[in-house]
Design a protein around this motif. Sequence first.
Motif, short mmCIF file in Angstrom:
data_model
loop_
_atom_site.label_atom_id
_atom_site.label_comp_id
_atom_site.label_asym_id
_atom_site.label_seq_id
_atom_site.Cartn_x
_atom_site.Cartn_y
_atom_site.Cartn_z
N UNK A 107 41.10 30.80 51.91
CA UNK A 107 40.75 30.29 50.58
C UNK A 107 39.26 30.50 50.31
N UNK A 108 38.43 30.20 51.29
CA UNK A 108 36.98 30.38 51.11
C UNK A 108 36.64 31.86 50.93
N UNK A 109 37.15 32.71 51.82
CA UNK A 109 36.86 34.15 51.74
C UNK A 109 37.39 34.72 50.43
N UNK A 110 38.63 34.38 50.08
CA UNK A 110 39.22 34.88 48.85
C UNK A 110 38.48 34.45 47.61
N UNK A 111 38.03 33.19 47.59
CA UNK A 111 37.29 32.68 46.43
C UNK A 111 35.94 33.36 46.29
N UNK A 112 35.24 33.51 47.41
CA UNK A 112 33.94 34.19 47.38
C UNK A 112 34.11 35.65 46.95
N UNK A 113 35.10 36.33 47.51
CA UNK A 113 35.36 37.73 47.15
C UNK A 113 35.72 37.85 45.66
N UNK A 114 36.55 36.92 45.18
CA UNK A 114 36.92 36.92 43.76
C UNK A 114 35.68 36.76 42.89
N UNK A 115 34.83 35.78 43.20
CA UNK A 115 33.63 35.54 42.40
C UNK A 115 32.70 36.76 42.43
N UNK A 116 32.50 37.32 43.60
CA UNK A 116 31.64 38.50 43.73
C UNK A 116 32.18 39.65 42.91
N UNK A 117 33.49 39.88 43.01
CA UNK A 117 34.07 41.00 42.27
C UNK A 117 34.10 40.73 40.77
N UNK A 118 34.55 39.55 40.37
CA UNK A 118 34.70 39.26 38.94
C UNK A 118 33.37 39.23 38.20
N UNK A 119 32.36 38.62 38.81
CA UNK A 119 31.10 38.43 38.10
C UNK A 119 30.09 39.55 38.34
N UNK A 120 30.26 40.31 39.42
CA UNK A 120 29.26 41.32 39.72
C UNK A 120 29.84 42.74 39.81
N UNK A 121 30.85 42.95 40.64
CA UNK A 121 31.34 44.30 40.90
C UNK A 121 32.26 44.85 39.81
N UNK A 122 33.09 44.03 39.21
CA UNK A 122 34.01 44.51 38.17
C UNK A 122 33.27 45.18 37.02
N UNK A 123 32.22 44.56 36.49
CA UNK A 123 31.48 45.24 35.41
C UNK A 123 30.86 46.56 35.85
N UNK A 124 30.37 46.63 37.09
CA UNK A 124 29.72 47.84 37.58
C UNK A 124 30.76 48.94 37.86
N UNK A 125 31.82 48.59 38.58
CA UNK A 125 32.79 49.59 39.02
C UNK A 125 33.82 49.95 37.95
#
Length: 193
Positions: A167-185
């Motif tokens: 849950x912790x890893x998935x939530x952190x990965x989700x936040x990183x991807x949704x707020x930072x990587x998704x717009x870039x990639x």
Amino acid sequence: MALLLVGLFLFIGVHCIRPFAPDLRESMIEQLGARNWKLLYSAVAIVGLLTTIMGYGYARYSAVWLWTPPVWSRHVAALLILVAFIYLAVAKMPYSKMKQMGGHPMLIGVKLWAFAHLISNGSSADVVLFGAFLAWAVADYAISKRRDREAGVTYEAPNMKYDLIAVVIGTVAFALFAFYLHPILIGVAPFAI
């Protein structure tokens, strides 16, 4: 759209060999050896993934809008994708209640991810991309569960510690991807104001 279809054919096609053509897989392993088969499999999957990404990028610009998703679908999609990230983390855990209950957490994560994107996007490119992944994950999950039942596969006794870690890893990965990587990639900011 053609490049997207080629990429999906390669990526999903190579992932269909084990569930749909296990005899072909075994034959290839015998002919090439396990190491060479894994290298070939990986090469086709990587080429397919990169081609799918490029094809989707091009297809988005000429896609036909089939429907306009309602605003609520973005909120539901965000929640489903968060759960999908958690299931992807569960897939790497040695013991987990979530893995024991559902089995094949990677496929559950892909199903959630694809369904979430289908309900929150309405172009023809979205339907082709996410629909293909959803159809493959649903079919592969059903076949994998049947294969598990036939082989008497059971998952290790669960340890809730690993569920919490997932849950912790998935939530952190989700936040990183949704707020930072998704717009870039991807070029789309899911939570843009």
